[in-house]
Design an enzyme around this catalytic site. Sequence first.
Site, PDB file in Angstrom:
ATOM      1  N   CYS A   1     -12.150 -15.328  12.839  1.00 52.19           N
ATOM      2  CA  CYS A   1     -12.088 -14.379  11.728  1.00 52.19           C
ATOM      3  C   CYS A   1     -10.877 -13.483  11.954  1.00 52.19           C
ATOM      4  O   CYS A   1     -10.828 -12.713  12.912  1.00 52.19           O
ATOM      5  CB  CYS A   1     -13.403 -13.583  11.712  1.00 52.19           C
TER       6      CYS A   1
ATOM      7  N   LEU B   1     -18.200 -10.935  -4.435  1.00 53.89           N
ATOM      8  CA  LEU B   1     -18.724 -10.512  -5.736  1.00 53.89           C
ATOM      9  C   LEU B   1     -19.697  -9.336  -5.575  1.00 53.89           C
ATOM     10  O   LEU B   1     -19.503  -8.274  -6.135  1.00 53.89           O
ATOM     11  CB  LEU B   1     -19.401 -11.714  -6.418  1.00 53.89           C
ATOM     12  N   HIS B   2     -20.757  -9.554  -4.833  1.00 49.58           N
ATOM     13  CA  HIS B   2     -21.689  -8.498  -4.410  1.00 49.58           C
ATOM     14  C   HIS B   2     -22.519  -7.821  -5.496  1.00 49.58           C
ATOM     15  O   HIS B   2     -23.439  -7.064  -5.191  1.00 49.58           O
ATOM     16  CB  HIS B   2     -20.988  -7.390  -3.617  1.00 49.58           C
TER      17      HIS B   2
ATOM     18  N   ASN C   1     -24.877  -5.610   7.133  1.00 52.98           N
ATOM     19  CA  ASN C   1     -24.771  -5.213   8.535  1.00 52.98           C
ATOM     20  C   ASN C   1     -24.583  -3.703   8.600  1.00 52.98           C
ATOM     21  O   ASN C   1     -23.591  -3.183   8.099  1.00 52.98           O
ATOM     22  CB  ASN C   1     -23.579  -5.919   9.199  1.00 52.98           C
TER      23      ASN C   1
ATOM     24  N   CYS D   1      -8.173  -0.899   5.629  1.00 53.27           N
ATOM     25  CA  CYS D   1      -8.164  -1.475   4.274  1.00 53.27           C
ATOM     26  C   CYS D   1      -8.131  -0.323   3.291  1.00 53.27           C
ATOM     27  O   CYS D   1      -8.778   0.699   3.503  1.00 53.27           O
ATOM     28  CB  CYS D   1      -9.418  -2.324   4.053  1.00 53.27           C
TER      29      CYS D   1
ATOM     30  N   GLU E   1      -8.662  -5.883  14.847  1.00 50.92           N
ATOM     31  CA  GLU E   1      -9.634  -6.704  15.561  1.00 50.92           C
ATOM     32  C   GLU E   1      -9.638  -8.143  15.082  1.00 50.92           C
ATOM     33  O   GLU E   1      -9.298  -8.442  13.939  1.00 50.92           O
ATOM     34  CB  GLU E   1     -11.036  -6.102  15.385  1.00 50.92           C
TER      35      GLU E   1
ATOM     36  N   CYS F   1     -14.626  -0.279  -0.149  1.00 50.71           N
ATOM     37  CA  CYS F   1     -15.933  -0.759  -0.593  1.00 50.71           C
ATOM     38  C   CYS F   1     -16.983   0.062   0.161  1.00 50.71           C
ATOM     39  O   CYS F   1     -16.840   0.287   1.363  1.00 50.71           O
ATOM     40  CB  CYS F   1     -16.090  -2.243  -0.285  1.00 50.71           C
TER      41      CYS F   1
ATOM     42  N   CYS G   1     -18.712  -1.109   3.506  1.00 48.75           N
ATOM     43  CA  CYS G   1     -17.859  -1.728   4.531  1.00 48.75           C
ATOM     44  C   CYS G   1     -17.224  -0.672   5.433  1.00 48.75           C
ATOM     45  O   CYS G   1     -16.580   0.256   4.953  1.00 48.75           O
ATOM     46  CB  CYS G   1     -16.761  -2.547   3.856  1.00 48.75           C
TER      47      CYS G   1
ATOM     48  N   CYS H   1     -19.701  -9.051   9.855  1.00 49.54           N
ATOM     49  CA  CYS H   1     -18.993  -8.728   8.612  1.00 49.54           C
ATOM     50  C   CYS H   1     -19.103  -7.247   8.306  1.00 49.54           C
ATOM     51  O   CYS H   1     -20.200  -6.696   8.269  1.00 49.54           O
ATOM     52  CB  CYS H   1     -19.628  -9.435   7.418  1.00 49.54           C
TER      53      CYS H   1
HETATM   54  N1  SAH Z   1     -11.331  -7.759   2.284  1.00 49.72           N
HETATM   55  C1  SAH Z   1     -11.813  -9.063   2.081  1.00 49.72           C
HETATM   56  C2  SAH Z   1     -12.119  -9.816   3.364  1.00 49.72           C
HETATM   57  C3  SAH Z   1     -12.819  -9.070   4.500  1.00 49.72           C
HETATM   58  S1  SAH Z   1     -14.507  -8.706   4.418  1.00 49.72           S
HETATM   59  C4  SAH Z   1     -13.035  -9.047   1.191  1.00 49.72           C
HETATM   60  O1  SAH Z   1     -13.566  -7.990   0.957  1.00 49.72           O
HETATM   61  O2  SAH Z   1     -13.406 -10.109   0.708  1.00 49.72           O
HETATM   62  C5  SAH Z   1     -15.467 -10.181   4.650  1.00 49.72           C
HETATM   63  C6  SAH Z   1     -16.830 -10.095   3.908  1.00 49.72           C
HETATM   64  O3  SAH Z   1     -17.747  -9.172   4.538  1.00 49.72           O
HETATM   65  C7  SAH Z   1     -16.658  -9.589   2.489  1.00 49.72           C
HETATM   66  O4  SAH Z   1     -17.433 -10.337   1.608  1.00 49.72           O
HETATM   67  C8  SAH Z   1     -17.197  -8.184   2.595  1.00 49.72           C
HETATM   68  O5  SAH Z   1     -17.539  -7.685   1.363  1.00 49.72           O
HETATM   69  C9  SAH Z   1     -18.347  -8.366   3.539  1.00 49.72           C
HETATM   70  N2  SAH Z   1     -18.849  -7.106   4.106  1.00 49.72           N
HETATM   71  C10 SAH Z   1     -18.206  -5.928   4.214  1.00 49.72           C
HETATM   72  N3  SAH Z   1     -19.003  -5.005   4.789  1.00 49.72           N
HETATM   73  C11 SAH Z   1     -20.186  -5.612   5.052  1.00 49.72           C
HETATM   74  C12 SAH Z   1     -21.392  -5.176   5.684  1.00 49.72           C
HETATM   75  N4  SAH Z   1     -21.515  -3.945   6.157  1.00 49.72           N
HETATM   76  N5  SAH Z   1     -22.399  -6.072   5.796  1.00 49.72           N
HETATM   77  C13 SAH Z   1     -22.245  -7.345   5.352  1.00 49.72           C
HETATM   78  N6  SAH Z   1     -21.119  -7.815   4.776  1.00 49.72           N
HETATM   79  C14 SAH Z   1     -20.085  -6.952   4.622  1.00 49.72           C
HETATM   80 FE1  SF4 Z   2     -11.584  -3.872   2.296  1.00 47.26          FE
HETATM   81 FE2  SF4 Z   2     -14.004  -3.990   3.397  1.00 47.26          FE
HETATM   82 FE3  SF4 Z   2     -13.743  -3.987   0.723  1.00 47.26          FE
HETATM   83 FE4  SF4 Z   2     -12.990  -6.154   2.134  1.00 47.26          FE
HETATM   84  S1  SF4 Z   2     -15.070  -5.339   1.964  1.00 47.26           S
HETATM   85  S2  SF4 Z   2     -11.837  -5.149   0.477  1.00 47.26           S
HETATM   86  S3  SF4 Z   2     -12.212  -5.163   4.032  1.00 47.26           S
HETATM   87  S4  SF4 Z   2     -13.162  -2.314   2.132  1.00 47.26           S
END
Ligand code: SAH
Ligand code: SF4
Length: 401
Positions: free
Chosen positions: A136, A253-254, A331, A143, A123, A147, A150, A374
């Site tokens: 984007c 970072l999160h 999200n 992936c 996408e 995480c 995600c 995201c």
């Molecule tokens: N894989 C890379 C880039 C893609 S994700 C990364 O992880 O950095 C882009 C951003 O969206 C990242 O910071 C990711 O952690 C965040 N993200 C993933 N899932 C999300 C969600 N459900 N709600 C908000 N942000 C999210």
């Molecule tokens: Fe992969 Fe989603 Fe983690 Fe980014 S946030 S590294 S897309 S699993």
Amino acid sequence: MQTAPNLMPIPGHVDPVPVPRATPARADGKMDLVGLTRDQIRGALEAAGMEPKQAKLRSKQLWHWIYNRGATSFETMTDIAKAQHPWLAERFAVDRPAVVEAQVSSDGTRKWLLRSTDGHDFEMVFIPDADRGTLCVSSQVGCTLNCRFCHTGTMKLVRNLTPGEIVGQVMLARDSLGEWPSQPEGRMLTNIVMMGMGEPLYNFDAVRDALRIVMDGDGLALSKRRITLSTSGVVPMMARAGEEIGVNLAVSLHAVTKEVRDEIVPLNKKYGIEELLAACAAYPGANNARRITFEYVMLKDKNDSDADAHELVRLIRKYKLPAKVNLIPFNPWEGAAYECSTPERIRAFSNIVFEGGISAPVRTPRGRDIDAACGQLKTSAEKRSRAELDRLAEEKQAALG
Ligand code: SAH
Ligand code: SF4
């Protein structure tokens, strides 16, 4: 399907580095020129039998037609002899990824479901704003990093996208915005973020080659200052990203403690927070004018306390990082194990970071209604039928109603 050479099952939980593989061949046997550099185009022409001197000239012309003018066929290339068009068309293609579905959100965000020539879905999302537009871009199908917050991380099959498929996303967006030929002023597509599906630093070579093409002044001509690469923290590749690509860096970072980050970003078990921040401090090109962005997803009762905010400030100061923090409201997606922090909590968190002298804006979620925000990007190998999608849309409408 599992045995196809370009597919890989997720091999492990923490650091399953995808193996580089050959570009999948097209069914029609032609070679796609999108994604190739001038030299690679020249090499391809020579390999097909074109005389070297001519190949040199033609590769320059082809480059310009493809990336500056957005040509999709050889017939339109007026400075290439007409008699040569069929020779080129028999051997080469100038294609875009196929569009399976295009959706528009109520806030103007657009999402495209794309399909590679070997049948994989990925996408891309376009987010228009008053004074700019951000594309984007995805770097992988799925992936491998899982995480926990995600949706992309739950996709079963993963393949690295090729440079052609990565550049192809930008070309397609330009097509749909009617932004050819490439010009520096008045564009809608002004920025690119590598924040779609996938971990860009696990597909380093393809992402680097693609972004170099995107940044070339005679082609798509997007400045490196308007491109941001987001990584979940692949520490060993960060220095190379700075040196060989040189775009802005965003780091997911999160969390500020090992315990929480291990849980929500499993890669942390391999490359911990301190190591990651040290790599940020060493990132070439980071300074006060070009700060590193830390992305921080706000998860209720998980990473959103006042203490977390203070610790975030302490860590950024400790490493003297020229940094800003993007607070991303979580999200939601079906089956996710987390909830979004309350707006009051997010504001309190943001205030603490601001008071620590670090900019910490709260990102407005965009395109949530079409699952374009995201972390919501996910496609399924068995696509839902059109009828099923229509039924789901009706149900959603009724529920909103
Ligand atoms: N894989 C890379 C880039 C893609 S994700 C990364 O992880 O950095 C882009 C951003 O969206 C990242 O910071 C990711 O952690 C965040 N993200 C993933 N899932 C999300 C969600 N459900 N709600 C908000 N942000 C999210
Ligand atoms: Fe992969 Fe989603 Fe983690 Fe980014 S946030 S590294 S897309 S699993």
